[in-house]
Enzyme design. Structure first.
Site, PDB file in Angstrom:
ATOM      1  N   HIS A 194       0.848  -1.191   0.000  1.00 40.46           N
ATOM      2  CA  HIS A 194       0.000   0.000   0.000  1.00 40.46           C
ATOM      3  C   HIS A 194       0.878   1.234   0.000  1.00 40.46           C
ATOM      4  CE1 HIS A 194      -3.429   2.621   0.718  1.00 40.46           C
ATOM      5  NE2 HIS A 194      -2.632   3.284   1.550  1.00 40.46           N
TER       6      HIS A 194
ATOM      7  N   ASP B 234     -15.765   2.354   6.920  1.00 35.45           N
ATOM      8  CA  ASP B 234     -14.688   3.280   6.535  1.00 35.45           C
ATOM      9  C   ASP B 234     -15.159   4.253   5.456  1.00 35.45           C
ATOM     10  OD1 ASP B 234     -11.863   4.220   6.376  1.00 35.45           O
ATOM     11  OD2 ASP B 234     -12.026   3.403   4.360  1.00 35.45           O
TER      12      ASP B 234
ATOM     13  N   ARG C 181     -14.905  12.661   7.304  1.00 33.36           N
ATOM     14  CA  ARG C 181     -13.592  13.278   7.525  1.00 33.36           C
ATOM     15  C   ARG C 181     -13.275  14.285   6.429  1.00 33.36           C
ATOM     16  NH1 ARG C 181     -10.012   8.389   7.240  1.00 33.36           N
ATOM     17  NH2 ARG C 181      -8.315   9.907   7.457  1.00 33.36           N
TER      18      ARG C 181
ATOM     19  N   SER D 162      -8.194   3.559   8.747  1.00 33.80           N
ATOM     20  CA  SER D 162      -8.817   3.530   7.426  1.00 33.80           C
ATOM     21  C   SER D 162      -8.041   2.622   6.481  1.00 33.80           C
ATOM     22  CB  SER D 162      -8.889   4.953   6.856  1.00 33.80           C
ATOM     23  OG  SER D 162      -9.387   4.946   5.539  1.00 33.80           O
TER      24      SER D 162
ATOM     25  N   LYS E 196      -8.961  -1.984   5.729  1.00 32.59           N
ATOM     26  CA  LYS E 196      -9.202  -2.548   4.394  1.00 32.59           C
ATOM     27  C   LYS E 196      -8.139  -3.570   4.026  1.00 32.59           C
ATOM     28  CE  LYS E 196      -9.600   1.452   2.181  1.00 32.59           C
ATOM     29  NZ  LYS E 196      -9.677   2.504   3.217  1.00 32.59           N
TER      30      LYS E 196
END
Length: 426
Positions: A85, A164, A171, A186, A190
């Site tokens: 990620h 989320d 947010r 967040s 996932k």
């Protein structure tokens, strides 16, 4: 569970207190049921923004986000699972190269990706520049492709950590996006829900990154590594420099073309360096005795890339879209390039049409920027610095107005900062 109230939970966090596991569980479950209003959750998010979450609070918060939806079951695959990620950057096309590279090394990479917003490009937007390629796969299709090919890049399904999606929307409109506990939960909810056994986090820091300050980037990386390992996912983070764009190409089809160049053994050195740096961590995490550089240079990774694209309906040999309008930005004088600002280049690409201001906006496949020089290069007067690509004159003008602030010329030699800054692990 009925002994809690939203007002009491908000007040506890507002006053710097610690929320119990039961309070967090009740609150997020009640929010998903519609028993806690958006304005109440917004108040709590602001309280968390200012007062943070303790480690146990954060773990429970993340647990409940995962539990709000389904988990992708990747047990029983013949390959070890590992994912990457990135916190987002300008010209960051690493996933397009890294997923097939790791598959060629013997891993399975379930790369569930997103779309771009603002100056940061999205992996799905880039791949959708390929004719026929589809981002949406069923869980069975994901699992089947991982077993057969070893790499999937696709959209995260709505069933993964659905709370989320609702929290992020709040947010976004309440100026609480930049909270490290909220960012961490967040991302990691996932990634944990997608079922991968190991994870590398590419945490960007610098002018073109979401987080500019190295200390905050280090805190974010450390928090996410802790969350991953505490949930049984072997996790390592790599801090990387995002002061300058990554590679030459910034824009959807332009970045796909550059990714293919790297997969065929060429391409910009910094893109190769980051890809191989992350790949070496990934093979280490899953215990594969393979040198990723060999797989990148002998064509193995490119072969897997073609299979991955074709499996998702794409034509890996298609000629990609090209812009109708191109314009070259030249050096106003001779000198040495002191800096190329990633944020300005990303903003220029966005205004040329490569990015979106809202999630529902369309993007241009062909628009973007080619960076023809890098920090430290000597240039002559009128030498090309950037090439702008746009589908119409209006977007071209917007990009031209932005790119003029993307470089600094001077007369002093420049020492470039390293791309790979720091590795963070438990």
């Amino acid at each position: 569970m009925t002994n809690f109230s939203a007002v009491d939970v908000i007040a506890t966090k507002r006053d710097g207190g610690t929320l119990s596991d039961g309070a967090i569980t009740w609150l997020l479950d009640a929010y998903m049921r519609g028993d806690v209003a958006d304005e109440q959750m917004s108040s709590l998010l602001m309280a968390i923004f200012f007062n943070g979450l303790a480690p146990q609070e954060l773990r429970t918060w993340t647990d409940r986000m995962i539990a709000s939806g389904e988990r992708l079951d990747l047990q029983g695959l013949s390959r070890p699972t590992v994912d990457k990620h990135s916190t987002g950057g300008v010209g960051d096309k690493i996933s397009l190269i890294l997923a097939p590279l790791m598959a060629s090394c013997g891993a399975a990479v379930p790369q569930l990706s997103g779309r771009g917003l603002g100056h940061t490009g999205g992996t799905l937007d880039k791949l959708e520049a390929i004719p026929g390629w589809r981002a949406t796969l069923t869980n069975n299709e994901i699992r089947s492709q991982l077993e057969a090919i070893g790499a999937v890049i696709c959209a995260a399904g709505p069933g993964l950590a659905p709370v989320d999606r609702r929290l992020y929307a709040l947010r976004d409109v309440t100026a609480t996006v930049e909270s490290i506990p909220l960012i961490s939960s967040s991302i990691m909810s996932k990634k944990i829900a997608e079922g991968t056994g190991a994870l590398v986090l590419d945490v960007k820091v610098g002018r073109g990154a979401f987080i500019k300050d190295p200390a905050r980037a280090r805190e974010l990386a450390t928090t996410m590594v802790t969350l991953g390992t505490s949930h049984g996912v072997a996790t390592i983070a790599q801090l990387t420099n995002m002061d300058a764009p990554l590679g030459r190409a910034v824009g959807n089809a332009l970045e796909v073309t550059e990714s293919v160049e790297v997969l065929r053994g060429a391409g910009p050195e910094d893109v190769r360096e980051l890809t191989l740096g992350l790949a070496r961590i990934m093979v280490e995490l899953v215990g594969l005795d393979v040198d990723p550089e060999i797989k990148l240079d002998d064509g193995s990774a490119y072969d897997v890339y073609r299979q991955m694209i074709q499996a998702q309906g794409g034509d890996s040999d298609a000629v990609l879209a090209t812009a109708k309008f191109r314009e070259t930005v030249v050096a106003p004088r001779a000198g040495i390039v002191q800096s190329v600002d990633a944020l300005c280049v990303g903003m220029a690409a966005w205004r040329l049409g490569a990015g979106r201001a809202r999630k529902e906006d369309p993007v241009s496949a062909a628009a973007g920027v080619l960076c023809l020089v890098r920090e430290g290069n000597e240039v002559e007067a009128k030498q090309p610095l950037f090439e702008l690509h746009a589908d119409d004159v209006e977007h071209l003008v917007r990009g031209r107005d932005t790119i003029k602030d993307a470089f600094v010329l001077g007369d002093n030699a420049v020492t470039s900062s390293p791309l790979l800054i720091e590795r963070i692990e438990k």
